[in-house]
Scaffold this motif. Structure first.
Motif: not given
Length: 459
Positions: A286-296, A298-303, A321-325, A330-333
């Motif tokens: 779970r921690q690994r998944s969370k870290d990978e999500l935060e990295s994506a 941070r690095e602008g990898r929307g998919l 956790a909720p997304l910032t605007a 990043l994801i919607q576009t």
């Protein structure tokens, strides 16, 4: 947005991903408190098949010995190959291999779950055969009830006759059960658990099992006769070496879990690996998944971020956790995300086929989460009826990513529709252990509750 991949099994078995977008000679026994063992006994079992004219591959006569211990809450049945422990308090079944002394954990629900659905299947086939004038005696309802020990609606009661000193149960002209004259006194609890032994080990019409459970004795000999399209099977059971003696509690931890290498079946291998996972293994994943999500993010990898949200929820049953605007933007576009949401909404055969092709192409744009796309593909293939391909995909994903609770839910669904209920419930139990609060497993809990309410005799 939402994903609706339809129902794989029925309205109460739906793909997990659809939820995400919406957000087992004597051994010992397991009980919380020491159980009072009522009786131990040995069964000599003979089996003979009288095939219909022209039948091929008729099984040879078979003799076997079962060492049995009955308590007020559990049954142990030991054969030359394995020992099975039925724990009615825990509603679990443990199977211990006689050679390796390793165990596999199962659910008692898989037995009643299979039998209720197989009863419907056999009754439907029997009605069709009767309509086609193949004979009313082929897969007759009473035979189906007798073979499976399940009755969903009232049928003509069996006739009970005394022949000499024996008691015989008939359905029309056919003998279904014969109880010998010699009876051994038993307490109500012992009689009830003996009936459970017969139910789970041999079958028997509910009326017969009810009579056994309500008796104040255990028959020294009985025979059970079943009828199906292949012919007539007679099982003759002689009860020997009956002793009232305490049996120590069963300790499941005394038998290690079967390793993945202990089976040649790929689904078993995946489930055996998952059963051996520890809480620390799950926490690290779970921690690994969370870290990978935060990295994506941070690095602008929307998919990768979008798929990371999916992965987190499928692992935990929780919303991330909720997304910032900015993160939402990043994801919607992201063009691959837009294409993916379209693939996830496919329902028709043509749309599902196209979605599978689209998922393969979209996979070129992800750097860390290709396995998530394979879960989506597996669900689409399941809805197309390609269950073998779907199961292979699920197993491939779980081999490298064994922590995704939702994938066990979906794999279990595909197994259930193939009547492989032992593996289906193993999947569902493993998934629920990983993510106890995952709302998509509520349907399984409701299903179990309905089975227990409709067929309390199994518990």
């Amino acid at each position: 947005m939402s994903k609706n991949q339809g129902s794989i099994v029925s309205t109460f078995l739906k793909p997990t991903a659809a939820f995400v977008l919406g957000w087992m000679p004597a051994m010992a026994w397991l009980v919380a408190m020491p159980a009072r063992a009522d009786v131990s006994l040995q069964l000599e079992v003979g089996r003979h098949v009288q095939a219909k004219a022209g039948a091929s591959g008729v099984p040879a006569d078979r003799q076997s010995t079962l060492d049995v211990a009955l308590s007020d809450k559990s049954i142990r049945v030991a054969s030359a190959d394995a020992t099975t422990v039925y724990d009615f308090a825990a509603r679990k079944r443990w199977v211990i291999d006689g050679r390796t002394k390793t165990r596999v954990d199962y659910s008692l629900y898989d037995t009643v779950g299979f039998r209720t659905y197989e009863l419907k299947n056999r009754n439907t086939l029997g009605a069709a055969m009767s309509a086609a004038k193949l004979g009313d005696s082929v897969m007759a309802q009473v035979d189906n009830e007798h073979n499976l020990s399940v009755q969903d609606k009232p049928s003509a009661p069996l006739q009970v006759k005394t022949e000499g000193a024996a008691e015989v149960f008939y359905a029309g002209p056919n003998v279904m059960f014969r109880r010998g004259a010699r009876l051994m006194p038993a307490s109500p609890g012992e009689a009830r658990m003996f009936a459970q032994l017969v139910r789970y080990t041999f079958g028997g019409h509910p009326q017969i099992l009810s009579a056994l459970a309500q008796a104040d004795s255990i028959p020294a000999q009985f025979s059970l006769v079943t009828y199906d399209a292949g012919g007539t099977t007679t099982q003759t059971v002689v009860v020997r070496h009956v002793h009232s003696n305490p049996v120590p509690p069963f300790d499941a931890s005394a038998f290690p879990l079967r390793p993945a290498s202990g089976s040649d079946h790929p689904v078993d291998q995946a489930l055996d690996r998952a059963a051996a996972l520890t809480p620390d293994d799950m926490s690290s994943a779970r921690q690994r998944s969370k870290d990978e999500l935060e990295s994506a993010l941070r690095e602008g990898r929307g998919l990768d971020a979008f798929l990371g949200f999916y992965e987190w929820t499928l692992m935990t049953g929780e919303a991330p956790a909720p997304l910032t605007a900015e993160q939402k933007q990043l994801i919607q576009t992201n063009d691959a995300v837009r294409r993916l949401t379209g693939a996830l909404s496919a329902k028709s055969k043509d749309a599902l086929t196209q979605a599978i092709a689209d998922l393969a192409d979209i996979g070129k744009s992800t750097t860390t989460k290709t396995h998530m796309l394979r879960i989506f593909e597996a669900n689409n293939r399941a809805m197309l009826g390609e269950r073998g391909a779907a199961q292979q995909l699920f197993v491939e994903v779980l081999k490298s990513h064994p922590f995704i609770a939702g994938a066990y839910k979906d794999l279990g669904d595909t197994l259930f529709v193939e009547y492989d209920t032992p593996r289906a419930w193993r999947c569902w139990d493993i998934g629920r252990k990983m993510a106890p609060g995952f709302a998509n497993f509520r349907a399984i809990q409701q299903f179990e509750s309905s089975l227990a309410a409709r067929h309390p005799e199994f518990f």
